[in-house]
Write a protein that holds these residues in place. Structure first.
Motif, PDB file in Angstrom:
ATOM      1  N   LEU A 236       1.016  -1.170  -0.062  1.00  0.00           N
ATOM      2  CA  LEU A 236      -0.217  -0.034  -0.067  1.00  0.00           C
ATOM      3  C   LEU A 236       0.503   1.283   0.180  1.00  0.00           C
ATOM      4  O   LEU A 236       2.285   0.911   0.553  1.00  0.00           O
TER       5      LEU A 236
ATOM      6  N   THR B 176      -4.549  -1.374  -4.270  1.00  0.00           N
ATOM      7  CA  THR B 176      -5.492  -1.065  -3.262  1.00  0.00           C
ATOM      8  C   THR B 176      -6.080  -1.237  -2.212  1.00  0.00           C
ATOM      9  O   THR B 176      -5.203  -2.828  -1.472  1.00  0.00           O
ATOM     10  N   ASP B 177      -6.760  -0.155  -2.196  1.00  0.00           N
ATOM     11  CA  ASP B 177      -6.878  -0.244   0.141  1.00  0.00           C
ATOM     12  C   ASP B 177      -7.942  -1.866   0.230  1.00  0.00           C
ATOM     13  O   ASP B 177      -8.070  -2.544   0.578  1.00  0.00           O
ATOM     14  N   ASP B 178      -8.522  -2.327  -0.846  1.00  0.00           N
ATOM     15  CA  ASP B 178      -9.285  -3.814  -1.212  1.00  0.00           C
ATOM     16  C   ASP B 178      -8.522  -4.081  -1.023  1.00  0.00           C
ATOM     17  O   ASP B 178      -8.893  -5.584  -0.337  1.00  0.00           O
ATOM     18  N   GLN B 179      -7.109  -5.116  -2.427  1.00  0.00           N
ATOM     19  CA  GLN B 179      -6.322  -5.366  -2.531  1.00  0.00           C
ATOM     20  C   GLN B 179      -5.854  -6.355  -0.808  1.00  0.00           C
ATOM     21  O   GLN B 179      -5.308  -6.866  -0.649  1.00  0.00           O
TER      22      GLN B 179
ATOM     23  N   LEU C  50      -6.606  -4.895   2.556  1.00  0.00           N
ATOM     24  CA  LEU C  50      -7.494  -5.522   2.618  1.00  0.00           C
ATOM     25  C   LEU C  50      -7.502  -6.555   3.006  1.00  0.00           C
ATOM     26  O   LEU C  50      -7.501  -8.207   3.869  1.00  0.00           O
ATOM     27  N   THR C  51      -7.563  -7.239   1.777  1.00  0.00           N
ATOM     28  CA  THR C  51      -8.826  -8.604   1.113  1.00  0.00           C
ATOM     29  C   THR C  51      -6.391  -9.602   1.524  1.00  0.00           C
ATOM     30  O   THR C  51      -7.216 -10.543   2.631  1.00  0.00           O
TER      31      THR C  51
ATOM     32  N   GLU D 240     -10.738  -9.805  11.633  1.00  0.00           N
ATOM     33  CA  GLU D 240     -11.090  -8.468  10.596  1.00  0.00           C
ATOM     34  C   GLU D 240     -10.480  -7.206  11.340  1.00  0.00           C
ATOM     35  O   GLU D 240     -10.533  -6.000  10.673  1.00  0.00           O
TER      36      GLU D 240
ATOM     37  N   HIS E  40      -8.721  -4.338   9.375  1.00  0.00           N
ATOM     38  CA  HIS E  40      -9.241  -2.309   9.264  1.00  0.00           C
ATOM     39  C   HIS E  40      -7.854  -1.467   9.436  1.00  0.00           C
ATOM     40  O   HIS E  40      -8.066  -0.706   9.613  1.00  0.00           O
TER      41      HIS E  40
ATOM     42  N   VAL F 222      -4.693  -1.608   8.641  1.00  0.00           N
ATOM     43  CA  VAL F 222      -4.939  -0.576   7.085  1.00  0.00           C
ATOM     44  C   VAL F 222      -5.627   0.821   6.636  1.00  0.00           C
ATOM     45  O   VAL F 222      -4.552   1.808   6.007  1.00  0.00           O
ATOM     46  N   GLU F 223      -6.017   1.464   8.386  1.00  0.00           N
ATOM     47  CA  GLU F 223      -6.218   2.851   8.404  1.00  0.00           C
ATOM     48  C   GLU F 223      -4.776   3.127   8.912  1.00  0.00           C
ATOM     49  O   GLU F 223      -4.402   4.359   8.856  1.00  0.00           O
TER      50      GLU F 223
END
Length: 277
Positions: A156, A220-223, A225-226, A234, A238, A241-242
């Motif tokens: 990221l 990406t953030d979604d990638q 996070l996955t 979970e 999160h 990522v934050e």
């Protein structure tokens, strides 16, 4: 007697290595058979942060202790240790925390947990030293497989700078504080490397040392996070990522002189760490 918790982890193992041969040393781990540091005067004992009885037993006769906890979803673990240390008459606790606790803008789950843990130790009346590192340089080992197999680093916010620190420097500071608390009591040490580097720059350095071209790929953030959800619960995924997002405004790029001030030598560079690993 000095007690080291997290004795099979990144920092705890290095601290145990540095204290080996300096006096009685007790290593606390869930399974004493996994302790990698052995020798005369070293005792590996079983214990569990969720088991106050095992903590009281492990802390009996201990003068200084290194506290390394790793589960923000179990905040009682820090409190259990602090209570047991106070009951056992421990005279100094060195706690591995995080530099983010000093940043009012850092409000993720992990940082809140570390702040609360520090406050618990302060409120206990026990003499303390806080070690507040930036991200470990060794975190880049998570790139090892994709570097080996594809010549690619995926991360990221590739241009965000972080003043990452060599875990060996954290361990050197910890060992010094544990062995001779003196001036270290009541101090919160911000521990960084000598430069703030981006993931893109780290990739370039790794490519130079490996003598092969490496490509950086922005997640990406979604990638991201996955990928994190495959490894962590979970709430932690999160929170990571934050936390990473906070680095985009330079919040993690400030270089501190503390390693040099405490150890009397420069902090190791990322190139140093990568070349040695």
């Amino acid at each position: 007697m000095i007690l080291v918790t997290g004795a099979t982890g990144t920092v705890g193992r290095l601290v145990a290595e540095r204290l080996s041969g300096t006096g009685p040393l007790r290593l606390l781990t869930r399974d004493p058979r996994r302790a990698l540091v052995t020798g005369p005067g070293i005792e590996a004992v079983g214990g569990n942060f969720d088991d106050p009885g095992s903590l009281r037993e492990a802390l009996t006769g201990v003068r200084s202790a290194l506290l390394v906890t790793a589960n923000p979803l179990a905040p009682d673990q820090d409190e259990n240790f602090v209570t047991a240390a106070r009951t056992a008459g421990v005279r100094h606790v060195v706690k591995l925390s995080a530099q983010a606790v000093a940043d009012p803008g850092a409000t993720d789950l992990i940082t809140r947990w570390q702040r609360d843990s520090e406050e618990s130790l302060r409120a206990s009346g026990l003499p303390w030293t806080f070690l507040r590192p930036r991200a470990f340089m060794s975190n880049t080992l998570s790139w090892a497989r994709s570097v080996r197999e594809e010549g690619v680093v995926r991360a990221l916010h590739g241009t965000s700078r972080n003043a990452t620190v060599d875990p060996r420097d954290i361990a050197d500071v910890a060992a010094r504080a544990l062995a001779d608390p003196g001036e270290h009591v009541g101090r919160a040490y911000a521990l960084t490397g000598p430069a703030a580097l981006s993931a893109v720059h780290q990739t370039e350095i790794l490519g130079e040392l490996l003598a092969r071209p490496l490509t950086f790929v922005e997640l990406t953030d979604d990638q991201a996070l996955t990928g994190l959800l495959a490894r962590y619960p979970e709430p932690l995924a999160h929170a990571l990522v934050e936390s990473a997002a906070r680095g985009q405004d330079g919040a993690k790029g400030h270089v501190e002189p503390t390693v040099g001030e405490v150890l009397g030598r420069p902090a190791r560079t990322f190139r140093d760490w990568a070349a040695d690993h």
